[in-house]
Design an enzyme around this catalytic site. Structure first.
Site, short mmCIF file in Angstrom:
data_model
loop_
_atom_site.label_atom_id
_atom_site.label_comp_id
_atom_site.label_asym_id
_atom_site.label_seq_id
_atom_site.Cartn_x
_atom_site.Cartn_y
_atom_site.Cartn_z
N ASN A 164 23.25 -9.70 -24.83
CA ASN A 164 23.98 -10.95 -25.02
C ASN A 164 24.88 -11.11 -23.81
O ASN A 164 25.85 -10.36 -23.64
CB ASN A 164 24.80 -10.89 -26.31
CG ASN A 164 25.56 -12.18 -26.58
OD1 ASN A 164 26.10 -12.80 -25.66
ND2 ASN A 164 25.65 -12.58 -27.83
N GLU A 189 22.69 -16.03 -25.60
CA GLU A 189 23.90 -16.79 -25.24
C GLU A 189 23.94 -17.06 -23.73
O GLU A 189 24.93 -16.80 -23.06
CB GLU A 189 25.17 -16.05 -25.68
CG GLU A 189 25.54 -16.29 -27.13
CD GLU A 189 27.03 -16.14 -27.40
OE1 GLU A 189 27.74 -17.16 -27.38
OE2 GLU A 189 27.47 -14.99 -27.63
N TYR A 197 19.00 -14.96 -30.97
CA TYR A 197 20.45 -15.04 -31.14
C TYR A 197 20.71 -15.64 -32.52
O TYR A 197 20.63 -16.85 -32.72
CB TYR A 197 21.09 -15.90 -30.04
CG TYR A 197 22.58 -16.10 -30.23
CD1 TYR A 197 23.41 -15.00 -30.40
CD2 TYR A 197 23.13 -17.38 -30.23
CE1 TYR A 197 24.78 -15.18 -30.57
CE2 TYR A 197 24.49 -17.56 -30.40
CZ TYR A 197 25.31 -16.45 -30.57
OH TYR A 197 26.67 -16.63 -30.75
N ASP A 213 20.76 -10.39 -30.44
CA ASP A 213 22.04 -10.27 -31.15
C ASP A 213 21.84 -10.88 -32.52
O ASP A 213 21.70 -12.10 -32.66
CB ASP A 213 23.12 -11.02 -30.35
CG ASP A 213 24.46 -11.05 -31.06
OD1 ASP A 213 24.58 -10.45 -32.15
OD2 ASP A 213 25.39 -11.70 -30.53
N ASN A 215 24.05 -10.45 -35.02
CA ASN A 215 25.37 -10.75 -35.57
C ASN A 215 25.66 -10.08 -36.91
O ASN A 215 26.39 -10.62 -37.74
CB ASN A 215 25.57 -12.26 -35.70
CG ASN A 215 26.22 -12.84 -34.45
OD1 ASN A 215 27.28 -12.36 -34.02
ND2 ASN A 215 25.61 -13.85 -33.87
N ASP A 248 30.72 -8.81 -23.19
CA ASP A 248 31.47 -8.09 -24.21
C ASP A 248 30.51 -7.38 -25.17
O ASP A 248 30.94 -6.78 -26.15
CB ASP A 248 32.41 -9.02 -24.97
CG ASP A 248 31.69 -10.21 -25.60
OD1 ASP A 248 30.47 -10.35 -25.36
OD2 ASP A 248 32.35 -10.99 -26.30
N HIS A 249 29.21 -7.45 -24.87
CA HIS A 249 28.19 -6.72 -25.61
C HIS A 249 27.59 -5.65 -24.72
O HIS A 249 27.49 -5.83 -23.49
CB HIS A 249 27.05 -7.65 -26.07
CG HIS A 249 27.42 -8.58 -27.17
ND1 HIS A 249 26.88 -8.50 -28.44
CD2 HIS A 249 28.27 -9.65 -27.19
CE1 HIS A 249 27.38 -9.47 -29.19
NE2 HIS A 249 28.23 -10.18 -28.46
#
EC number: 3.1.11.2
Length: 359
Positions: free
Chosen positions: A4, A32, A104, A134, A136, A221-222
């Protein structure tokens, strides 16, 4: 590798492509991207030979698949989600049908997403499947979150597991790392870690998986998740890994295998896990454990061989100078030890790394 990227601009585009090149990635599954169609096409640079994507807008969603220019992939079909949630492609890789997907998932439960994804994927699903993304959600509240969550799996986790069950997919990282606790995302507002990025593979792809890693978090941030996947071979007799039967006469190996199997069962034999799923995952885990054991043995024996050869060189040099009987005895002893080591390797092939081309 799946990642991501949390949005791509001009500078970040070059950083991502450069970083993937450094890591020798041949297939990149990105989420993303936050790119339009025309901006997605700009990712086709340097090592990227093919790119497939699903755009939403320049501020949210977007997924892409980048394929190395030297990878022999021939496209058959593309399935795009109009909401920029997933992109699926099917084609020939080394002469065999494969499905690659980048996903995603929504960060809140949306039943229509899972039903749509399942319907679109099952309609084009071959035997070899690699889907990364991802999703989530952590599939297991106790192991995929830190601090752990003392509650049942969320609706998103259940829906994700149901999709995997219907498509016959396995969580590659968990199969390769059954007793490891690691995470792909850190939430600063909640001060918590979670494993929400996955690579899901079919049973046939799992048999060709050599390893799956959660990497250092650098560009986003992943953390990215990478999988080492052996390509298919044209000779059907060379496709299956075989156990070296000589290992079974080694008490150290037998004890190691028993310990690994007990470890696997203690981690994975849980309520809700079917016997067939447990067995298939167990076989993959044992294969990886055996490869790890034999690789370590090979390195150890190679190190012993190099030490013995070095000792022989030094003793020969010393004996040539001194003609000492004591030195000669030492030299004979070292030569005998080296001969035994090489004989064992020649006669049994013990501790050699199992090869897909063996037998």
């Amino acid at each position: 590798m799946t990642l991501n990227v949390k949005g791509i601009n001009h500078v970040k585009r070059r950083k991502i492509v450069s970083s993937l090149k450094k890591d020798r990635v041949q297939i990149a599954l990105l989420q993303e991207t936050h790119l339009t169609d025309s901006e997605h096409l700009k990712l086709k640079r340097d090592w990227v030979g093919q790119i497939y994507f699903s755009s939403f807008n320049s501020k949210s969603r977007g997924v892409a698949i980048l394929i190395h220019k030297n990878l022999p992939f021939t496209l058959n079909a593309i399935v795009r989600d109009t909401d920029g949630r997933f992109i699926l492609i099917t084609g020939l890789l080394y002469g065999e049908q494969i499905l690659l997907g980048s996903v995603y998932a929504p960060n809140t439960f949306d039943r229509s997403f899972y039903s749509n994804f399942l319907a679109k994927t099952s309609s084009v699903c071959p035997s070899h499947v690699i889907i990364g993304g991802d999703f989530n959600c952590g599939l297991n509240p106790e192991t995929d979150y830190n601090p752990p969550k003392c509650q049942p799996p969320s609706k998103m986790a259940k829906a994700t597991m149901d999709v995997c069950s219907d498509l016959g997919l396995f969580d590659a990282w968990r199969v390769c790392n059954p007793h490891v606790k690691d995470f792909t995302f850190y939430s600063r507002p909640h001060f918590s870690f979670s494993r929400i990025d996955y690579v899901f593979v079919s049973r046939s792809a799992l048999e060709r998986t050599r390893g799956c890693l959660i990497n250092t978090c650098t560009l986003s941030d992943h953390s990215s998740v990478s999988i080492e996947f052996l390509p298919p071979y044209y000779d059907p007799l060379s496709r299956h890994w075989r156990l070296n039967p000589a290992l079974l006469s080694d008490p150290e190996f037998v004890k190691y295998l028993e310990d690994q199997w007990e470890l696997f069962l203690s981690t994975n034999d849980l309520p809700g896990v079917s016997a067939s799923t447990l067995w298939e995952a167990g076989k993959a885990f044992l294969r990886g454990s055996i490869i790890s054991f034999t690789s370590a043995k090979k390195k150890s024996n190679l190190a012993k061989q190099l030490v013995l050869e070095r000792d022989i060189t030094n003793l020969e040099r010393e004996f040539k100078k001194s003609s000492s009987v004591s030195v000669l005895k030492k030299l004979d002893a070292v030569r005998s030890a080296l001969d035994q080591l090489l004989t064992q390797k020649a006669e049994t092939g013990s501790y050699a790394i199992p090869s897909l081309k063996d037998k």
